[in-house]
Design a protein around this motif. Structure first.
Motif, mmCIF file in Angstrom:
data_model
loop_
_atom_site.group_PDB
_atom_site.id
_atom_site.type_symbol
_atom_site.label_atom_id
_atom_site.label_comp_id
_atom_site.label_asym_id
_atom_site.label_seq_id
_atom_site.Cartn_x
_atom_site.Cartn_y
_atom_site.Cartn_z
ATOM 1 N N MET A 1 -2.172 -7.889 -3.185
ATOM 2 C CA MET A 1 -2.974 -7.148 -2.212
ATOM 3 C C MET A 1 -4.319 -7.844 -2.032
ATOM 4 S SD MET A 1 -4.262 -3.159 -2.294
ATOM 5 C CE MET A 1 -2.585 -2.569 -2.161
ATOM 6 N N ASP A 2 -4.748 -8.008 -0.751
ATOM 7 C CA ASP A 2 -6.022 -8.671 -0.533
ATOM 8 C C ASP A 2 -7.184 -7.735 -0.841
ATOM 9 O OD1 ASP A 2 -6.133 -8.336 3.103
ATOM 10 O OD2 ASP A 2 -5.277 -7.052 1.549
ATOM 11 N N THR A 3 -8.314 -8.323 -1.208
ATOM 12 C CA THR A 3 -9.504 -7.563 -1.597
ATOM 13 C C THR A 3 -10.156 -6.948 -0.370
ATOM 14 O OG1 THR A 3 -9.862 -9.091 -3.416
ATOM 15 C CG2 THR A 3 -11.730 -7.709 -2.767
ATOM 16 N N PRO A 4 -10.598 -5.673 -0.458
ATOM 17 C CA PRO A 4 -11.303 -5.066 0.681
ATOM 18 C C PRO A 4 -12.511 -5.908 1.078
ATOM 19 C CG PRO A 4 -10.753 -3.399 -0.955
ATOM 20 C CD PRO A 4 -10.413 -4.717 -1.566
ATOM 21 N N GLY A 56 -3.720 -1.823 9.449
ATOM 22 C CA GLY A 56 -2.559 -1.078 8.982
ATOM 23 C C GLY A 56 -2.545 -1.024 7.468
ATOM 24 N N SER A 57 -2.189 0.143 6.923
ATOM 25 C CA SER A 57 -2.169 0.305 5.471
ATOM 26 C C SER A 57 -1.036 1.244 5.087
ATOM 27 C CB SER A 57 -3.513 0.873 4.990
ATOM 28 O OG SER A 57 -3.516 1.073 3.604
ATOM 29 N N ASP A 58 -0.258 0.858 4.089
ATOM 30 C CA ASP A 58 0.857 1.666 3.589
ATOM 31 C C ASP A 58 1.875 1.959 4.696
ATOM 32 O OD1 ASP A 58 -0.393 1.777 1.086
ATOM 33 O OD2 ASP A 58 -1.525 3.564 1.643
ATOM 34 N N TYR A 76 3.866 -13.393 14.813
ATOM 35 C CA TYR A 76 2.920 -12.472 14.186
ATOM 36 C C TYR A 76 2.880 -12.719 12.684
ATOM 37 C CZ TYR A 76 7.040 -9.716 12.801
ATOM 38 O OH TYR A 76 8.236 -9.317 12.254
ATOM 39 N N HIS A 77 1.826 -12.207 12.066
ATOM 40 C CA HIS A 77 1.660 -12.336 10.618
ATOM 41 C C HIS A 77 1.339 -10.956 10.054
ATOM 42 C CE1 HIS A 77 1.646 -16.733 10.920
ATOM 43 N NE2 HIS A 77 0.821 -16.601 11.948
ATOM 44 N N LEU A 78 2.079 -10.553 9.046
ATOM 45 C CA LEU A 78 1.916 -9.238 8.437
ATOM 46 C C LEU A 78 1.258 -9.386 7.070
ATOM 47 C CD1 LEU A 78 2.461 -6.182 8.548
ATOM 48 C CD2 LEU A 78 4.719 -6.637 7.536
ATOM 49 N N TYR A 79 0.125 -8.707 6.907
ATOM 50 C CA TYR A 79 -0.608 -8.702 5.645
ATOM 51 C C TYR A 79 -0.657 -7.272 5.118
ATOM 52 C CZ TYR A 79 -2.167 -13.093 7.756
ATOM 53 O OH TYR A 79 -2.215 -14.323 8.372
ATOM 54 N N SER A 80 -1.223 -7.091 3.950
ATOM 55 C CA SER A 80 -1.248 -5.746 3.369
ATOM 56 C C SER A 80 -2.169 -4.793 4.129
ATOM 57 C CB SER A 80 -1.687 -5.817 1.896
ATOM 58 O OG SER A 80 -2.999 -6.334 1.787
ATOM 59 N N ARG A 81 -3.159 -5.330 4.834
ATOM 60 C CA ARG A 81 -4.101 -4.482 5.565
ATOM 61 C C ARG A 81 -4.173 -4.791 7.054
ATOM 62 N NH1 ARG A 81 -7.575 -1.863 1.847
ATOM 63 N NH2 ARG A 81 -7.381 -2.694 -0.279
ATOM 64 N N HIS A 82 -3.422 -5.777 7.523
ATOM 65 C CA HIS A 82 -3.508 -6.173 8.925
ATOM 66 C C HIS A 82 -2.161 -6.658 9.452
ATOM 67 C CE1 HIS A 82 -7.687 -6.744 7.441
ATOM 68 N NE2 HIS A 82 -7.997 -6.236 8.626
ATOM 69 N N LYS A 130 -3.253 4.345 8.671
ATOM 70 C CA LYS A 130 -2.145 4.757 7.802
ATOM 71 C C LYS A 130 -1.038 5.463 8.584
ATOM 72 C CE LYS A 130 -4.481 4.894 3.366
ATOM 73 N NZ LYS A 130 -4.580 5.594 2.066
ATOM 74 N N ILE A 131 -1.203 5.539 9.909
ATOM 75 C CA ILE A 131 -0.189 6.142 10.772
ATOM 76 C C ILE A 131 0.594 5.071 11.513
ATOM 77 C CG2 ILE A 131 0.152 7.593 12.818
ATOM 78 C CD1 ILE A 131 -2.190 9.297 11.862
#
Length: 391
Positions: A1-4, A56-58, A76-82, A130-131
Motif C-alpha cells: 500500500m502506498d503512503t498517504p 479510489g479506496s477499498d 489505465y493503471h490501478l493503484y491502491s488509492r488511485h 470508497k463508493i
C-alpha cells in the motif's frame, strides 16, 4: 500500500478535467454491492490530453469503458488509492466504471456502510472515493442521477439526493427508485440511505408559493420523538427566507436520523443525515438544552443548502468558510428564536471551555491549514467556532 500523501495549500491546481453529469446505479446486496457509474467528462482545455487521475479506496474494479469501449490493461493503471487513465480523449467523453464494494464490512463509516440493518453514506470530506472511482475534490461539481435497487422487504425505503422521479417493483421481491438532483454539487454532498424506516410528514409553503414536502425518517419507534425536529426545520426554512431572502430550491427535503451515524449531522443536498441524539426529543427525557441543541443543529444543516451546498469550497483548505459562515447563521437563528443574551453566553462559554484549551495545546492549528494528510483531522472547534469571537 502506498503512503498517504501530504497535501499543501500552495500546490493547488485547477482540475484538468471536469464532470458535467454523473449517473449512479446501486445494486444493494447482503454480500456485496455493485456500483455502476456513468460520467460525462470534458477537459478544462479542449484538445489537450493528459492523464485523468481518479481517487479510489477499498474498491474492486470490475470494468472500465470510454465512449462504450472497454479499456485495455495498458490504457489505465490501478493503484491502491488511485485509478489513472493514461491518455483519455482530448475532447468530451463518457466514462463508465463498474465497481464492487462491501458496505457490511466497511468499519471506517466513510463512503457507503451498513449498520443495524440500514445502508447509509458519509462522504465528507473524502468518503466518496470508497463508493466508486472519482475525482474526489470539492471543485469538481456535477448533476447527479441516482438509481438504487434493493430487496423490498429488507429495504422498503430508498433515499438519495434531489427529487424522486421514478420507482417500481422488480422480479424476485426487489424494487428500485430513481432520484435526480438538478443542481451541480461536489461528490462529498452525495447521500444514500436504504432501510426499514418510517417518517413524520409535513409541508412548507415557500414565499413564492411552492409547496415543499418535508419528511423526517427514523426507525418506527422513534417517530413520535421527531415533533420538535420538524418544528425546527420549518422554523429554519421560514427564518432563512425572512432574514437572508433564501428560498428552498427543490420539491422535497428529507432528514434521516440513525443511531450509528458517525458524525453529529451532515448537510447532504436535500437529504440531511443526523445522529439520532440531535433529532429525537420527548418532554419526559429531554432538557431545555436538548431542545435548543436540536433547533440549532437542524437549522445549521438546513442553512448549508446555500452556504456550503449551492455555494461551496474550492478546496478543503476553505473548510472554515462554509462552516464558519453557517455557524454564524445558525447562531443568529437560535438567537432570534430564543434569547440572544443566553445564546451569546453559551457560545462564549463553549469557546472558553473547549476552544481556548485547544489553542493553547498541541492540537492548535491555523483556521486555514497549510497542509494536511487526512482532512478529517481538521474538523475541530477551531473551524466551527472562530467566527463568534468577533460577532
Amino acid at each position: 500500500m502506498d503512503t498517504p500523501k501530504e497535501i499543501f495549500l500552495k500546490d493547488y491546481k485547477m482540475p484538468d478535467y471536469y464532470f458535467d453529469t454523473v449517473e449512479l446505479n446501486f445494486i444493494l446486496g447482503e454480500d456485496k454491492t455493485i456500483v455502476h457509474s456513468k460520467i460525462s467528462v470534458y477537459p478544462r482545455i479542449e484538445g489537450t490530453s493528459c492523464p485523468l487521475v481518479l481517487n479510489g479506496s477499498d474498491l474492486k474494479l470490475l470494468s472500465i469503458k470510454v465512449d462504450g469501449r472497454d479499456l485495455k490493461k495498458e490504457d489505465y493503471h490501478l493503484y491502491s488509492r488511485h485509478l489513472t487513465l493514461s491518455s483519455p480523449p482530448g475532447i468530451a467523453f463518457v466514462l463508465e466504471i463498474d465497481t464492487e464494494i462491501q458496505p457490511q464490512n466497511n468499519t471506517s463509516l466513510e463512503g457507503l456502510y451498513k449498520t443495524t440493518g440500514t445502508f447509509c453514506t458519509q462522504c465528507e470530506a473524502e468518503g466518496f472515493r470508497k463508493i466508486t472511482f472519482y475525482q474526489d475534490r470539492p471543485d469538481v461539481m456535477a448533476r447527479y442521477t441516482c438509481r438504487v435497487e434493493a430487496d423490498k422487504s429488507l429495504y422498503p425505503v430508498l433515499l438519495s439526493n434531489g427529487n424522486l422521479i421514478e420507482q417500481g417493483d422488480l422480479e424476485g421481491g426487489r424494487h428500485y427508485v430513481v432520484w435526480v438532483d438538478p443542481f451541480k454539487k461536489p461528490c462529498y454532498l452525495f447521500a444514500l440511505v436504504a432501510g426499514q424506516l418510517e417518517s413524520r410528514n409535513d409541508t412548507f409553503v415557500t414565499k413564492s408559493g411552492k409547496t415543499v414536502s418535508l419528511r423526517i425518517w427514523t426507525p418506527s419507534h422513534d417517530v413520535p420523538k421527531t415533533a420538535h425536529a420538524m418544528y425546527s426545520l420549518k422554523a429554519a426554512m421560514k427564518w432563512d427566507e425572512e432574514v437572508f431572502g433564501l428560498e428552498y430550491d427543490l420539491d422535497l427535503f428529507n432528514i434521516v436520523a440513525v443511531p450509528d451515524f458517525n458524525m453529529g449531522a451532515m448537510e447532504n443536498k436535500s437529504l440531511n443525515i443526523f445522529n439520532s441524539r440531535l433529532v429525537l426529543a420527548s418532554p419526559e427525557t429531554a432538557s431545555d438544552g436538548d431542545y435548543a441543541a436540536i433547533l440549532g443543529v437542524i437549522g445549521h444543516e438546513y442553512f448549508h443548502n446555500w452556504t456550503g451546498n449551492r455555494v461551496t469550497c474550492r478546496d478543503w483548505f476553505q473548510l472554515s468558510l462554509k462552516e464558519g459562515l453557517t455557524v454564524f447563521r445558525d447562531q443568529e437563528f437560535s438567537s432570534d428564536l430564543g434569547s440572544r443574551t443566553v445564546k451569546r453566553i453559551a457560545d462564549v462559554s463553549r469557546l472558553r471551555n473547549y476552544q481556548f484549551p485547544q489553542d493553547a495545546g498541541p492540537m492548535a492549528h491555523p483556521v486555514r491549514p497549510h497542509s494536511y494528510i487526512k482532512m478529517d483531522n481538521f474538523y475541530t472547534g477551531e473551524i466551527f467556532c472562530f467566527i463568534i469571537i468577533s460577532v
